[in-house]
Write a protein that holds these residues in place. Structure first.
Motif, PDB file in Angstrom:
ATOM      1  N   ALA A 181      -3.189  64.954  -5.170  1.00 61.40           N
ATOM      2  CA  ALA A 181      -4.108  64.644  -6.267  1.00 61.40           C
ATOM      3  C   ALA A 181      -5.135  65.764  -6.425  1.00 61.40           C
ATOM      4  O   ALA A 181      -5.534  66.096  -7.541  1.00 61.40           O
ATOM      5  CB  ALA A 181      -4.796  63.303  -6.021  1.00 61.40           C
ATOM      6  N   LEU A 234      -4.481  68.726  -8.929  1.00 57.98           N
ATOM      7  CA  LEU A 234      -4.600  68.535 -10.367  1.00 57.98           C
ATOM      8  C   LEU A 234      -5.982  68.955 -10.853  1.00 57.98           C
ATOM      9  O   LEU A 234      -6.960  68.869 -10.117  1.00 57.98           O
ATOM     10  CB  LEU A 234      -4.365  67.063 -10.726  1.00 57.98           C
ATOM     11  CG  LEU A 234      -3.029  66.481 -10.285  1.00 57.98           C
ATOM     12  CD1 LEU A 234      -2.940  65.019 -10.704  1.00 57.98           C
ATOM     13  CD2 LEU A 234      -1.862  67.279 -10.821  1.00 57.98           C
ATOM     14  N   GLY A 240      -6.302  65.807 -14.965  1.00 57.55           N
ATOM     15  CA  GLY A 240      -5.142  65.180 -14.325  1.00 57.55           C
ATOM     16  C   GLY A 240      -3.850  65.934 -14.516  1.00 57.55           C
ATOM     17  O   GLY A 240      -2.769  65.370 -14.395  1.00 57.55           O
ATOM     18  N   ASP A 258       0.708  67.052 -18.111  1.00 60.46           N
ATOM     19  CA  ASP A 258      -0.085  65.890 -17.701  1.00 60.46           C
ATOM     20  C   ASP A 258       0.663  65.136 -16.602  1.00 60.46           C
ATOM     21  O   ASP A 258       1.592  64.383 -16.876  1.00 60.46           O
ATOM     22  CB  ASP A 258      -0.330  64.983 -18.900  1.00 60.46           C
ATOM     23  CG  ASP A 258      -1.224  63.800 -18.584  1.00 60.46           C
ATOM     24  OD1 ASP A 258      -1.628  63.635 -17.414  1.00 60.46           O
ATOM     25  OD2 ASP A 258      -1.523  63.035 -19.514  1.00 60.46           O
ATOM     26  N   ALA A 316      -0.969  63.168 -14.174  1.00 60.45           N
ATOM     27  CA  ALA A 316      -1.670  61.935 -13.802  1.00 60.45           C
ATOM     28  C   ALA A 316      -1.149  60.714 -14.543  1.00 60.45           C
ATOM     29  O   ALA A 316      -1.124  59.611 -13.998  1.00 60.45           O
ATOM     30  CB  ALA A 316      -3.172  62.084 -14.053  1.00 60.45           C
ATOM     31  N   ARG A 317      -0.709  60.889 -15.769  1.00 59.31           N
ATOM     32  CA  ARG A 317      -0.293  59.749 -16.587  1.00 59.31           C
ATOM     33  C   ARG A 317       0.895  59.001 -15.983  1.00 59.31           C
ATOM     34  O   ARG A 317       0.894  57.780 -15.900  1.00 59.31           O
ATOM     35  CB  ARG A 317       0.044  60.225 -17.993  1.00 59.31           C
ATOM     36  CG  ARG A 317       0.199  59.113 -18.990  1.00 59.31           C
ATOM     37  CD  ARG A 317       0.277  59.657 -20.397  1.00 59.31           C
ATOM     38  NE  ARG A 317       1.263  60.720 -20.461  1.00 59.31           N
ATOM     39  CZ  ARG A 317       2.348  60.686 -21.219  1.00 59.31           C
ATOM     40  NH1 ARG A 317       2.561  59.671 -22.012  1.00 59.31           N
ATOM     41  NH2 ARG A 317       3.199  61.673 -21.219  1.00 59.31           N
ATOM     42  N   GLY A 349       2.713  60.358 -13.016  1.00 62.54           N
ATOM     43  CA  GLY A 349       2.995  60.783 -11.646  1.00 62.54           C
ATOM     44  C   GLY A 349       3.941  61.958 -11.565  1.00 62.54           C
ATOM     45  O   GLY A 349       4.206  62.482 -10.488  1.00 62.54           O
ATOM     46  N   LEU A 400       3.566  63.986  -8.059  1.00 60.73           N
ATOM     47  CA  LEU A 400       2.584  63.619  -7.053  1.00 60.73           C
ATOM     48  C   LEU A 400       3.324  63.221  -5.779  1.00 60.73           C
ATOM     49  O   LEU A 400       4.343  62.533  -5.834  1.00 60.73           O
ATOM     50  CB  LEU A 400       1.723  62.446  -7.523  1.00 60.73           C
ATOM     51  CG  LEU A 400       0.625  62.778  -8.509  1.00 60.73           C
ATOM     52  CD1 LEU A 400      -0.080  61.504  -8.949  1.00 60.73           C
ATOM     53  CD2 LEU A 400      -0.379  63.747  -7.915  1.00 60.73           C
ATOM     54  N   GLU A 457      -0.044  59.423  -3.095  1.00 55.83           N
ATOM     55  CA  GLU A 457      -1.215  60.078  -3.701  1.00 55.83           C
ATOM     56  C   GLU A 457      -1.708  59.253  -4.876  1.00 55.83           C
ATOM     57  O   GLU A 457      -0.917  58.741  -5.669  1.00 55.83           O
ATOM     58  CB  GLU A 457      -0.871  61.486  -4.178  1.00 55.83           C
ATOM     59  CG  GLU A 457      -0.765  62.511  -3.082  1.00 55.83           C
ATOM     60  CD  GLU A 457      -2.096  62.806  -2.421  1.00 55.83           C
ATOM     61  OE1 GLU A 457      -3.048  63.225  -3.093  1.00 55.83           O
ATOM     62  OE2 GLU A 457      -2.186  62.607  -1.205  1.00 55.83           O
ATOM     63  N   GLN A 458      -3.008  59.116  -4.990  1.00 59.68           N
ATOM     64  CA  GLN A 458      -3.634  58.381  -6.082  1.00 59.68           C
ATOM     65  C   GLN A 458      -4.538  59.324  -6.863  1.00 59.68           C
ATOM     66  O   GLN A 458      -5.280  60.080  -6.280  1.00 59.68           O
ATOM     67  CB  GLN A 458      -4.477  57.214  -5.533  1.00 59.68           C
ATOM     68  CG  GLN A 458      -3.691  56.175  -4.787  1.00 59.68           C
ATOM     69  CD  GLN A 458      -2.757  55.394  -5.707  1.00 59.68           C
ATOM     70  OE1 GLN A 458      -3.126  55.048  -6.820  1.00 59.68           O
ATOM     71  NE2 GLN A 458      -1.552  55.133  -5.243  1.00 59.68           N
ATOM     72  N   VAL A 459      -4.467  59.233  -8.176  1.00 57.12           N
ATOM     73  CA  VAL A 459      -5.310  60.048  -9.044  1.00 57.12           C
ATOM     74  C   VAL A 459      -6.459  59.180  -9.496  1.00 57.12           C
ATOM     75  O   VAL A 459      -6.250  58.063  -9.971  1.00 57.12           O
ATOM     76  CB  VAL A 459      -4.519  60.575 -10.256  1.00 57.12           C
ATOM     77  CG1 VAL A 459      -5.422  61.402 -11.146  1.00 57.12           C
ATOM     78  CG2 VAL A 459      -3.337  61.394  -9.772  1.00 57.12           C
ATOM     79  N   HIS A 481      -7.892  58.616 -14.022  1.00 55.18           N
ATOM     80  CA  HIS A 481      -7.018  59.023 -15.119  1.00 55.18           C
ATOM     81  C   HIS A 481      -6.076  57.889 -15.481  1.00 55.18           C
ATOM     82  O   HIS A 481      -5.568  57.188 -14.644  1.00 55.18           O
ATOM     83  CB  HIS A 481      -6.198  60.250 -14.707  1.00 55.18           C
ATOM     84  CG  HIS A 481      -7.054  61.393 -14.312  1.00 55.18           C
ATOM     85  ND1 HIS A 481      -7.812  62.096 -15.222  1.00 55.18           N
ATOM     86  CD2 HIS A 481      -7.312  61.946 -13.119  1.00 55.18           C
ATOM     87  CE1 HIS A 481      -8.471  63.030 -14.581  1.00 55.18           C
ATOM     88  NE2 HIS A 481      -8.184  62.967 -13.306  1.00 55.18           N
TER      89      HIS A 481
END
Length: 69
Positions: free
Chosen positions: A11, A14, A18, A41, A43-44, A46, A59, A63-65, A68
């Motif tokens: 994460a 990014l 994101g 993109d 984050a939207r 993964g 990701l 992993e967590q964003v 976003h």
């Protein structure tokens, strides 16, 4: 040109929106085989795939964003 490689991201790799730009230093592309810079993109969903070279940015599992959507 197709590389079809997979790049695992944290994460923290990014940017604030994101995403990541390709070509990326993480993809180990040489100057002779690079392409125009494109924003992906991640984050939207993964993951994102570069329309120029086919490199997939994902990701890493778990992993967590942040905030976003």
């Amino acid at each position: 040109m197709t590389t079809s490689s997979h790049i695992e991201l944290l994460a923290s790799d990014l940017n604030d929106q994101g995403g990541i730009f390709c070509p990326s230093p993480k993809a180990h592309m040489k100057i002779w085989n690079s392409h125009p810079k494109v924003y992906l993109d991640v984050a939207r969903t993964g993951m994102a795939k570069c329309p120029y070279c086919g490199t997939e940015y994902r990701l890493k599992a778990g992993e967590q964003v942040g905030d976003h959507h």
